[in-house]
Design a protein around this motif. Structure first.
Motif, PDB file in Angstrom:
ATOM      1  N   SER A 156      38.557  38.916  23.864  1.00 16.81           N
ATOM      2  CA  SER A 156      38.022  38.628  22.537  1.00 16.81           C
ATOM      3  C   SER A 156      38.324  37.203  22.080  1.00 16.81           C
ATOM      4  N   GLY A 157      39.423  36.626  22.510  1.00 16.84           N
ATOM      5  CA  GLY A 157      39.784  35.260  22.129  1.00 16.84           C
ATOM      6  C   GLY A 157      39.122  34.207  22.991  1.00 16.84           C
ATOM      7  N   GLY A 158      38.295  34.603  23.936  1.00 23.40           N
ATOM      8  CA  GLY A 158      37.594  33.659  24.785  1.00 23.40           C
ATOM      9  C   GLY A 158      38.234  33.449  26.153  1.00 23.40           C
ATOM     10  N   GLY A 159      39.434  33.972  26.355  1.00 22.00           N
ATOM     11  CA  GLY A 159      40.084  33.839  27.651  1.00 22.00           C
ATOM     12  C   GLY A 159      39.474  34.780  28.673  1.00 22.00           C
ATOM     13  N   GLN A 160      39.828  34.560  29.923  1.00 21.78           N
ATOM     14  CA  GLN A 160      39.320  35.400  31.000  1.00 21.78           C
ATOM     15  C   GLN A 160      40.486  36.108  31.678  1.00 21.78           C
ATOM     16  N   VAL A 161      40.269  37.374  32.048  1.00 24.68           N
ATOM     17  CA  VAL A 161      41.313  38.186  32.662  1.00 24.68           C
ATOM     18  C   VAL A 161      40.729  38.972  33.834  1.00 24.68           C
ATOM     19  N   VAL A 162      41.522  39.098  34.885  1.00 26.95           N
ATOM     20  CA  VAL A 162      41.162  39.902  36.045  1.00 26.95           C
ATOM     21  C   VAL A 162      41.939  41.215  35.942  1.00 26.95           C
ATOM     22  N   PRO A 163      41.241  42.352  35.838  1.00 23.25           N
ATOM     23  CA  PRO A 163      41.941  43.634  35.775  1.00 23.25           C
ATOM     24  C   PRO A 163      42.186  44.185  37.180  1.00 23.25           C
ATOM     25  N   VAL A 164      43.411  44.619  37.427  1.00 24.04           N
ATOM     26  CA  VAL A 164      43.750  45.339  38.656  1.00 24.04           C
ATOM     27  C   VAL A 164      44.521  46.583  38.241  1.00 24.04           C
ATOM     28  N   PHE A 165      44.618  47.542  39.144  1.00 23.54           N
ATOM     29  CA  PHE A 165      45.167  48.840  38.768  1.00 23.54           C
ATOM     30  C   PHE A 165      46.100  49.385  39.838  1.00 23.54           C
ATOM     31  N   THR A 166      47.052  50.204  39.394  1.00 21.76           N
ATOM     32  CA  THR A 166      48.023  50.798  40.311  1.00 21.76           C
ATOM     33  C   THR A 166      47.561  52.141  40.872  1.00 21.76           C
ATOM     34  N   SER A 167      46.480  52.689  40.323  1.00 24.52           N
ATOM     35  CA  SER A 167      45.960  53.969  40.814  1.00 24.52           C
ATOM     36  C   SER A 167      44.500  54.130  40.408  1.00 24.52           C
ATOM     37  N   GLU A 168      43.819  55.064  41.069  1.00 21.94           N
ATOM     38  CA  GLU A 168      42.439  55.366  40.707  1.00 21.94           C
ATOM     39  C   GLU A 168      42.369  55.910  39.280  1.00 21.94           C
ATOM     40  N   LEU A 169      43.354  56.697  38.882  1.00 23.95           N
ATOM     41  CA  LEU A 169      43.383  57.273  37.540  1.00 23.95           C
ATOM     42  C   LEU A 169      43.459  56.178  36.476  1.00 23.95           C
ATOM     43  N   GLU A 170      44.311  55.168  36.688  1.00 23.51           N
ATOM     44  CA  GLU A 170      44.417  54.055  35.739  1.00 23.51           C
ATOM     45  C   GLU A 170      43.103  53.280  35.668  1.00 23.51           C
ATOM     46  N   MET A 171      42.466  53.064  36.828  1.00 20.14           N
ATOM     47  CA  MET A 171      41.201  52.331  36.844  1.00 20.14           C
ATOM     48  C   MET A 171      40.115  53.114  36.111  1.00 20.14           C
ATOM     49  N   ALA A 172      40.041  54.412  36.352  1.00 22.69           N
ATOM     50  CA  ALA A 172      39.018  55.247  35.704  1.00 22.69           C
ATOM     51  C   ALA A 172      39.222  55.306  34.196  1.00 22.69           C
ATOM     52  N   GLY A 173      40.458  55.169  33.736  1.00 16.00           N
ATOM     53  CA  GLY A 173      40.727  55.197  32.307  1.00 16.00           C
ATOM     54  C   GLY A 173      40.124  54.019  31.569  1.00 16.00           C
ATOM     55  N   LEU A 174      40.080  52.855  32.215  1.00 14.76           N
ATOM     56  CA  LEU A 174      39.539  51.661  31.563  1.00 14.76           C
ATOM     57  C   LEU A 174      38.121  51.335  32.023  1.00 14.76           C
TER      58      LEU A 174
END
Length: 132
Positions: free
Chosen positions: A64-82
Protein backbone atom coordinates in the motif's frame (compact mmCIF):
# COMPACT_ATOMS: atom_id res chain seq x y z
CA UNK A 1 2.38 -31.08 30.49
CA UNK A 2 0.54 -31.18 27.20
CA UNK A 3 1.83 -29.35 24.11
CA UNK A 4 -0.77 -27.49 22.00
CA UNK A 5 -1.62 -29.38 18.81
CA UNK A 6 -0.55 -26.52 16.54
CA UNK A 7 2.98 -26.61 18.00
CA UNK A 8 3.31 -30.27 16.97
CA UNK A 9 2.14 -29.45 13.45
CA UNK A 10 4.57 -26.56 13.02
CA UNK A 11 7.64 -27.27 10.94
CA UNK A 12 11.11 -25.99 12.02
CA UNK A 13 10.79 -22.84 9.87
CA UNK A 14 7.45 -21.98 11.46
CA UNK A 15 8.85 -22.54 14.96
CA UNK A 16 11.80 -20.28 14.05
CA UNK A 17 9.37 -17.56 12.94
CA UNK A 18 7.60 -17.87 16.28
CA UNK A 19 10.91 -17.44 18.10
CA UNK A 20 11.86 -14.46 15.94
CA UNK A 21 8.53 -12.82 16.71
CA UNK A 22 9.73 -12.59 20.32
CA UNK A 23 13.47 -12.06 19.69
CA UNK A 24 14.33 -10.77 16.21
CA UNK A 25 18.04 -11.46 16.61
CA UNK A 26 17.92 -15.06 17.88
CA UNK A 27 20.89 -16.64 16.04
CA UNK A 28 19.62 -20.23 16.24
CA UNK A 29 16.21 -19.25 14.83
CA UNK A 30 17.85 -17.24 12.02
CA UNK A 31 20.10 -20.21 11.17
CA UNK A 32 17.10 -22.56 11.15
CA UNK A 33 15.13 -20.21 8.94
CA UNK A 34 18.05 -19.67 6.54
CA UNK A 35 18.51 -23.45 6.26
CA UNK A 36 14.83 -24.08 5.54
CA UNK A 37 13.14 -24.47 2.19
CA UNK A 38 10.31 -22.09 1.36
CA UNK A 39 7.51 -22.20 -1.17
CA UNK A 40 7.82 -19.53 -3.86
CA UNK A 41 4.46 -19.10 -5.63
CA UNK A 42 4.36 -19.60 -9.40
CA UNK A 43 1.60 -17.66 -11.17
CA UNK A 44 -1.02 -19.86 -12.81
CA UNK A 45 -0.43 -18.09 -16.13
CA UNK A 46 3.28 -19.12 -16.18
CA UNK A 47 4.12 -21.84 -18.69
CA UNK A 48 5.28 -25.25 -17.47
CA UNK A 49 8.76 -24.45 -18.83
CA UNK A 50 8.91 -21.22 -16.83
CA UNK A 51 7.60 -22.97 -13.72
CA UNK A 52 10.25 -25.69 -13.83
CA UNK A 53 13.16 -23.87 -15.50
CA UNK A 54 16.60 -23.23 -14.07
CA UNK A 55 15.87 -19.57 -13.37
CA UNK A 56 13.40 -18.42 -10.76
CA UNK A 57 10.99 -15.56 -11.35
CA UNK A 58 10.11 -13.94 -8.06
CA UNK A 59 6.45 -13.03 -7.52
CA UNK A 60 6.35 -9.34 -6.58
CA UNK A 61 3.38 -7.73 -4.85
CA UNK A 62 2.84 -3.99 -4.51
CA UNK A 63 2.39 -2.77 -0.92
CA UNK A 64 0.00 0.00 0.00
CA UNK A 65 2.91 2.41 0.62
CA UNK A 66 4.31 1.79 -2.85
CA UNK A 67 7.03 -0.67 -1.85
CA UNK A 68 7.45 -4.09 -3.40
CA UNK A 69 7.53 -7.39 -1.50
CA UNK A 70 8.17 -11.00 -2.49
CA UNK A 71 5.94 -13.42 -0.54
CA UNK A 72 7.31 -16.85 0.35
CA UNK A 73 5.77 -19.46 2.62
CA UNK A 74 6.77 -22.20 5.03
CA UNK A 75 3.90 -24.51 4.06
CA UNK A 76 1.12 -25.02 1.53
CA UNK A 77 -1.40 -24.11 4.24
CA UNK A 78 0.27 -20.72 4.86
CA UNK A 79 0.38 -20.03 1.11
CA UNK A 80 -3.29 -20.96 0.63
CA UNK A 81 -4.25 -18.63 3.48
CA UNK A 82 -2.92 -15.57 1.66
CA UNK A 83 -2.91 -16.65 -1.99
CA UNK A 84 -5.69 -19.24 -2.38
CA UNK A 85 -5.70 -18.80 -6.15
CA UNK A 86 -2.08 -19.97 -6.56
CA UNK A 87 -1.86 -23.69 -7.21
CA UNK A 88 1.85 -24.08 -8.10
CA UNK A 89 5.07 -23.24 -6.32
CA UNK A 90 8.79 -23.92 -6.33
CA UNK A 91 10.56 -25.21 -3.24
CA UNK A 92 13.71 -23.13 -2.72
CA UNK A 93 16.32 -23.04 0.07
CA UNK A 94 15.81 -19.68 1.77
CA UNK A 95 19.54 -19.14 2.36
CA UNK A 96 20.28 -19.67 -1.35
CA UNK A 97 17.48 -17.29 -2.32
CA UNK A 98 18.82 -14.69 0.10
CA UNK A 99 22.39 -15.05 -1.19
CA UNK A 100 21.20 -13.95 -4.65
CA UNK A 101 18.75 -11.31 -3.45
CA UNK A 102 18.65 -8.18 -5.64
CA UNK A 103 20.29 -5.01 -4.33
CA UNK A 104 17.23 -2.82 -4.87
CA UNK A 105 14.47 -2.06 -2.35
CA UNK A 106 12.70 -5.38 -2.77
CA UNK A 107 11.49 -6.78 0.58
CA UNK A 108 10.87 -10.41 1.52
CA UNK A 109 7.84 -11.51 3.52
CA UNK A 110 7.79 -15.00 5.01
CA UNK A 111 4.28 -16.29 5.80
CA UNK A 112 2.78 -12.84 5.21
CA UNK A 113 -0.72 -13.88 6.32
CA UNK A 114 0.44 -15.44 9.59
CA UNK A 115 0.60 -13.87 13.04
CA UNK A 116 4.32 -14.77 13.08
CA UNK A 117 5.12 -13.29 9.68
CA UNK A 118 8.56 -11.87 9.12
CA UNK A 119 9.19 -9.10 6.61
CA UNK A 120 12.76 -8.07 5.86
CA UNK A 121 14.22 -5.26 3.80
CA UNK A 122 16.59 -6.10 0.98
CA UNK A 123 19.59 -5.47 3.27
CA UNK A 124 18.02 -7.56 6.02
CA UNK A 125 17.49 -10.50 3.66
CA UNK A 126 21.14 -10.54 2.60
CA UNK A 127 22.52 -9.80 6.07
CA UNK A 128 20.37 -12.12 8.19
CA UNK A 129 19.50 -15.02 5.91
CA UNK A 130 22.23 -15.44 3.29
CA UNK A 131 24.45 -18.38 4.11
CA UNK A 132 27.57 -19.54 2.28
Amino acid sequence: MQTPANDNAANPAQRALGTLAENTSDPAALDTLAGSEVLVPVPDDASDEDAAGASLALPVLEQSGGGQVVPVFTSELEMAGLLPFVSRYRLVPLGALAAQWPADDLSLSIDAGSEHRLTLTSDGVRTLLARP
